[in-house]
Motif scaffolding. Structure first.
Motif, PDB file in Angstrom:
ATOM      1  N   ALA A 193       3.442  37.565 -45.934  1.00 26.18           N
ATOM      2  CA  ALA A 193       2.908  36.520 -45.069  1.00 26.18           C
ATOM      3  C   ALA A 193       3.945  36.204 -44.009  1.00 26.18           C
ATOM      4  O   ALA A 193       5.133  36.096 -44.312  1.00 26.18           O
ATOM      5  CB  ALA A 193       2.576  35.265 -45.874  1.00 26.18           C
ATOM      6  N   GLN A 194       3.511  36.067 -42.766  1.00 24.80           N
ATOM      7  CA  GLN A 194       4.442  35.765 -41.684  1.00 24.80           C
ATOM      8  C   GLN A 194       4.979  34.348 -41.798  1.00 24.80           C
ATOM      9  O   GLN A 194       6.060  34.056 -41.315  1.00 24.80           O
ATOM     10  CB  GLN A 194       3.765  35.964 -40.334  1.00 24.80           C
ATOM     11  CG  GLN A 194       3.501  37.417 -40.022  1.00 24.80           C
ATOM     12  CD  GLN A 194       2.863  37.604 -38.664  1.00 24.80           C
ATOM     13  OE1 GLN A 194       2.368  36.667 -38.063  1.00 24.80           O
ATOM     14  NE2 GLN A 194       2.878  38.836 -38.194  1.00 24.80           N
ATOM     15  N   THR A 195       4.258  33.457 -42.432  1.00 24.21           N
ATOM     16  CA  THR A 195       4.686  32.071 -42.554  1.00 24.21           C
ATOM     17  C   THR A 195       5.270  31.770 -43.923  1.00 24.21           C
ATOM     18  O   THR A 195       5.295  30.615 -44.337  1.00 24.21           O
ATOM     19  CB  THR A 195       3.497  31.129 -42.286  1.00 24.21           C
ATOM     20  OG1 THR A 195       2.461  31.429 -43.234  1.00 24.21           O
ATOM     21  CG2 THR A 195       2.973  31.286 -40.873  1.00 24.21           C
ATOM     22  N   ALA A 196       5.743  32.786 -44.650  1.00 25.07           N
ATOM     23  CA  ALA A 196       6.288  32.578 -45.992  1.00 25.07           C
ATOM     24  C   ALA A 196       7.553  31.735 -45.920  1.00 25.07           C
ATOM     25  O   ALA A 196       8.392  31.922 -45.056  1.00 25.07           O
ATOM     26  CB  ALA A 196       6.593  33.925 -46.651  1.00 25.07           C
ATOM     27  N   GLU A 197       7.673  30.776 -46.852  1.00 20.52           N
ATOM     28  CA  GLU A 197       8.836  29.900 -46.938  1.00 20.52           C
ATOM     29  C   GLU A 197       9.289  29.827 -48.384  1.00 20.52           C
ATOM     30  O   GLU A 197       8.508  30.021 -49.304  1.00 20.52           O
ATOM     31  CB  GLU A 197       8.489  28.484 -46.474  1.00 20.52           C
ATOM     32  CG  GLU A 197       8.104  28.379 -45.021  1.00 20.52           C
ATOM     33  CD  GLU A 197       7.737  26.956 -44.648  1.00 20.52           C
ATOM     34  OE1 GLU A 197       7.887  26.057 -45.489  1.00 20.52           O
ATOM     35  OE2 GLU A 197       7.296  26.760 -43.514  1.00 20.52           O
TER      36      GLU A 197
END
Length: 140
Positions: free
Chosen positions: A49-53
């Motif tokens: 996921a590009q928005t993985a945190e």
């Protein structure tokens, strides 16, 4: 009568024992640090996921392996045992975070079923583990 002068040997410090001690301490710290790493459970291929945190308050990890089996740690659970196991492992009901680590090959419906079961527990927040998009191998 005069005695012959004996040549004095220059003073020297033998550093070999000090090097032995330094390497022993270094080996101790290296070996002990291997036991401090956190084991996340079984190896699964996480979707990207590009928005993985990162989740700093991670409390409990529920893993779905490639066959769809539910595991907490390295112990497998049936669907009817999952809620009881999660309830006993989470002591703080206020803001408890359960992270679902599902293999990318697990069908979406199976993940939703597990999420639906965990949502019935009061005070549990759900999160889905992914890996950052940069960590994925480029598609050929």
């Amino acid at each position: 009568m005069r005695l012959p002068d004996e040549p004095e040997t220059p003073a020297s410090i033998n550093i070999v024992p000090m090097i032995d001690v330094v390497f022993a301490v270094l080996a101790f710290f290296i070996i002990s640090s291997l036991f401090l790493t956190r084991n996340e459970g079984l190896p699964v291929t996480l979707p990207g996921a590009q928005t993985a945190e990162g989740q700093p308050q991670q409390r409990l990890v529920v893993t779905l392996d490639s066959s769809g089996q539910v595991l907490i740690g390295d112990r497998p659970y049936d669907d009817n045992q999952l809620l009881a196991a999660v309830q006993t492992l989470i002591t703080d009901t206020e803001g408890s975070l359960v992270v679902i680590r599902a293999d990318a090959s697990v069908p979406h419906g199976r993940v939703v079923t597990v999420m639906d079961q965990l949502r019935t527990l009061e005070g549990v927040q759900l999160a889905i583990a992914t890996q950052p998009h940069d960590a994925l191998a480029p598609d050929p």
